[in-house]
Write an enzyme that holds these catalytic residues in place. Structure first.
Site, PDB file in Angstrom:
ATOM      1  N   ASN A 115     -12.467  -8.327   7.290  1.00 61.22           N
ATOM      2  CA  ASN A 115     -11.903  -7.799   6.045  1.00 61.22           C
ATOM      3  C   ASN A 115     -11.549  -6.329   6.161  1.00 61.22           C
ATOM      4  O   ASN A 115     -10.442  -5.909   5.805  1.00 61.22           O
ATOM      5  CB  ASN A 115     -12.930  -7.946   4.918  1.00 61.22           C
ATOM      6  CG  ASN A 115     -13.215  -9.398   4.588  1.00 61.22           C
ATOM      7  OD1 ASN A 115     -12.419 -10.277   4.900  1.00 61.22           O
ATOM      8  ND2 ASN A 115     -14.350  -9.649   3.977  1.00 61.22           N
ATOM      9  N   CYS A 175     -19.712   1.303   1.918  1.00 63.65           N
ATOM     10  CA  CYS A 175     -18.826   1.265   0.747  1.00 63.65           C
ATOM     11  C   CYS A 175     -19.561   1.790  -0.479  1.00 63.65           C
ATOM     12  O   CYS A 175     -19.039   2.585  -1.247  1.00 63.65           O
ATOM     13  CB  CYS A 175     -18.278  -0.144   0.520  1.00 63.65           C
ATOM     14  SG  CYS A 175     -19.537  -1.391   0.193  1.00 63.65           S
ATOM     15  N   ASN A 199     -26.177  -7.359   7.912  1.00 57.93           N
ATOM     16  CA  ASN A 199     -26.683  -5.983   8.053  1.00 57.93           C
ATOM     17  C   ASN A 199     -27.051  -5.357   6.713  1.00 57.93           C
ATOM     18  O   ASN A 199     -26.826  -4.176   6.487  1.00 57.93           O
ATOM     19  CB  ASN A 199     -25.617  -5.097   8.715  1.00 57.93           C
ATOM     20  CG  ASN A 199     -25.330  -5.505  10.136  1.00 57.93           C
ATOM     21  OD1 ASN A 199     -26.022  -5.115  11.056  1.00 57.93           O
ATOM     22  ND2 ASN A 199     -24.304  -6.318  10.312  1.00 57.93           N
ATOM     23  N   SER A 242     -15.904 -10.638  -1.151  1.00 60.49           N
ATOM     24  CA  SER A 242     -15.486  -9.433  -0.422  1.00 60.49           C
ATOM     25  C   SER A 242     -16.532  -8.988   0.601  1.00 60.49           C
ATOM     26  O   SER A 242     -16.336  -7.995   1.283  1.00 60.49           O
ATOM     27  CB  SER A 242     -15.222  -8.295  -1.415  1.00 60.49           C
ATOM     28  OG  SER A 242     -16.434  -7.876  -2.005  1.00 60.49           O
TER      29      SER A 242
END
Lengths: 342, 296
Positions: free
Chosen positions: B13, B127, B166, B158
């Site tokens: 992704n 993120c 992880n 997503s």
């Protein structure tokens, strides 16, 4: 059927973990010691001790613990002669570091919990748990919210990561007996490992659902003394023991002693009645994670809303376990709408 | 002005979304898309777009070390530990989008005091870190954050296998970022995957316990920071006004993606690739300036 057919039923008492929600994570070492001593003396198999949201759960999001859970685990281990101490780990909240710490202190079993569709985040923790030599159990939460095929697929994933049992976890207390039957049966047909069941009593189905799970071959069973667990609590342990006895199922736990623990030790810890009231009823009815109850009640007070409206909206938005921040968010949003309507 | 050559390692992704963003860059040219599965969607897309593709992983770079001056690593934390060593030996700058945390943390909205040309590996944190650390930093600047806690909720669709395998690296690296880049004395990070359909936008909640509660200043500092992040992540916004309670402030963020490779709900992918692009462009400019200086 499969190779696990003749496994004995093993009970896990969760009042010191699931019940942590009810007391806003304020358990003391003395309380843990007293409860554990009583349970151990009665012959309880496993006793779970952790923050309500598992290892590492002491946060603003879920509520800070009064006493570090590692100290509580240590106290519990010291108070056990025969029972084993279990811990809960929700990946994304706790890590393998806390798991190792708990294992070093003497915890012997871990339940690695994920939302029912997200089992693959547990692989890391299950493999670590096996490496540490801990008994490793999977916990698929909000099990009512996924179709049976999905549950089976996710349970098989957990089996492949090294789980020695997988629980159907009815976090919202929303499952009805026929739905429990269907789920346990499907897992028994697809797994080589044991199947477990964890109930919440929000629709007053906990004991009935647990009996159905056992009839279908579930051998790992959770309960909380006096229903000391989130929402309306779990399967009331001492009641379940009486029922099992009537069914002719011997689990080698002393019923009278458990009744005494319930009456004399756990009873005084309850901050209020655990009977099903409107808040917990709505949890089961709307399929919302049980530990949201107290947070929704607090948010209701803060924003001048009926907590039921908040819970129903959370159900609509398909919020999953752990999303406590959404409660304030949804409440603020509802309050804004209400203002506009007025 | 020329362009600096770059390769993308990892075709999931993040790698694929990054490819789309770098296509628009004025200072970076993608020369290769490198994966380990020749059938992967990311490699197919890159090939269709006319990029050179490789399915032998880091070996593709070892075999041809001059292909790129920058390698974006969008594989996994475990894989990056190995890649970091190889790339360092080859003298290639690694921009690490995994939570491996081998190099210094970079968050564009906060900026850096490092001398770029001295570095060979930089880490993009996570993120959740990219979405929340700017806010912790903004609050800390005016109020001194004693404890910063963040909750990142992303849609299940997503979260690729790298993220899922992880999760601990995510929470630990994000916590470190809250402390080291955000400036909180103590940090804590939580991540939640939500499978709702239609998928939810990425949402982040930031709790800060502060030493000096100054509502007005905190509010202004947050607003300024939101605009700063918006400059490279247009879909970054406050969901509610910041909530103040005693010495605690709670901030609700929502991140809508630009919809490059993934649909807009995947703001978590978007903020990561947008931040990495921004950082890589700073490096590319520094590299180009150096070349210009050396030629004159």
């Amino acid at each position: 059927m499969n190779s696990q057919v003749n496994k004995p039923i093993r009970l896990t008492e969760v009042c010191l973990r699931d019940g942590s929600h009810v007391v806003a994570h304020q358990f003391t070492e003395q309380q843990v010691r007293d409860v554990v001593r009583g349970l151990d003396d009665a012959g309880m198999h496993y006793i779970e001790v952790s923050h309500g949201d598992g290892l590492g759960g002491s946060t603003f999001q879920y509520g800070k613990s009064l006493v570090n859970e590692m100290k509580l685990i240590e106290a519990a281990v010291a108070a056990c002669a025969k029972s084993k101490v279990a811990v809960l780990l929700i990946p994304g909240i706790g890590t393998v570091h806390e798991l190792k710490q708990a294992n070093d202190l003497g915890a012997r079993l871990v339940r690695v919990a994920t939302h029912v569709t997200e089992a693959d985040v547990s692989a890391q923790h299950m493999s670590k748990a096996r490496e540490l030599g801990m008994e490793t159990v999977g916990f698929l939460m909000m099990a009512h919210s996924a179709p049976v095929e999905k549950l089976v697929e996710q349970a098989k994933n957990m089996e492949s990561y090294g789980a020695e049992a997988v629980y159907i976890t009815d976090s919202a207390g929303a499952l009805l007996p026929h739905e429990v039957r269907e789920r346990v049966r499907a897992l028994r047909q697809s797994l080589q490992i044991e199947v477990g069941f964890h109930a919440h009593n929000n629709l007053s189905m906990a004991v009935a659902n647990t009996v159905v799970a056992i009839e279908e071959g579930a051998t790992r069973i959770d309960g909380s003394v006096r229903c000391l667990g989130a929402g309306a609590g779990n399967t009331q342990t001492e009641v379940l023991l009486a029922v099992l006895d009537r069914m002719g199922i011997d689990v080698s736990i002393d019923l009278y002693k458990m009744m005494d623990v319930a009456e004399n030790i756990v009873g005084p810890l309850l901050p209020g009645s655990q009977e099903i009231r409107k808040g917990s009823l709505v949890l089961g009815y709307a399929g919302v994670y049980s530990s949201f109850l107290l947070h929704a009640e607090r948010a209701g007070k803060k924003f001048g809303l009926d907590p039921r409206d908040i819970l129903i909206e959370l159900g609509k938005q398909k919020v999953v376990g752990g999303q406590e921040d959404m409660i304030i968010d949804v409440a603020a949003e509802l309050a804004k709408k209400k203002e506009i309507e007025v | 002005m020329g362009k600096i050559k770059a390769a993308i390692l990892g075709t999931g992704n993040i790698g694929t979304d990054l490819l789309y963003k770098l296509e628009r860059s004025e200072v970076i040219e993608v020369v290769a898309m490198i994966g380990i599965d020749s059938q992967s969607e990311g490699l197919k897309r890159a090939a269709e777009k006319g990029y050179a593709t490789y399915s032998n992983g880091i070996e593709a770079i070892v075999a041809n070390p001059n292909m790129a001056a920058i390698v974006f690593d969008a594989t996994s934390a475990k894989a990056h530990v190995r890649h970091a060593k190889v790339l360092k030996e080859l003298g290639i700058l690694a921009i690490d989008l995994t939570p491996a945390a081998r190099g210094p943390f970079f968050c564009p909205a906060v900026g850096t005091t490092e001398n770029l040309l001295d570095l060979h590996n930089v880490n993009m944190i996570t993120c959740g870190g990219q979405a929340t650390i700017p806010i912790v930093y903004a609050v800390n600047q005016v109020a001194d954050v004693i404890y910063g806690e963040i909750v990142a909720t992303i849609s299940s669709l997503s979260a690729g296998p790298g993220t899922r395998g992880n999760i601990d690296e995510f929470t630990i690296t994000t916590r470190r970022g809250i402390e080291e880049v955000g400036g909180a004395n103590t940090g804590k990070a939580l991540i939640i995957l939500n499978p709702a359909d239609p998928p939810i936008l990425m949402r982040d909640t930031i709790y800060c316990e502060v030493k000096n509660m100054k509502e007005e200043e905190i509010r202004d500092s947050i607003y300024t920071m939101v605009e700063k992040v918006k400059a490279y992540v247009p879909g970054y916004r406050l969901r509610q006004e910041p909530l103040f309670d005693g010495n605690r402030v709670t901030i609700f963020i929502e991140v809508e993606g630009a919809g490059d490779y993934f649909p807009p709900y995947a703001g978590n992918l978007d903020i990561m690739t947008a931040a990495a692009t921004r950082v890589a462009e700073d490096f590319a400019r520094a590299m180009l300036d150096r070349t210009t200086l050396e030629t004159h």
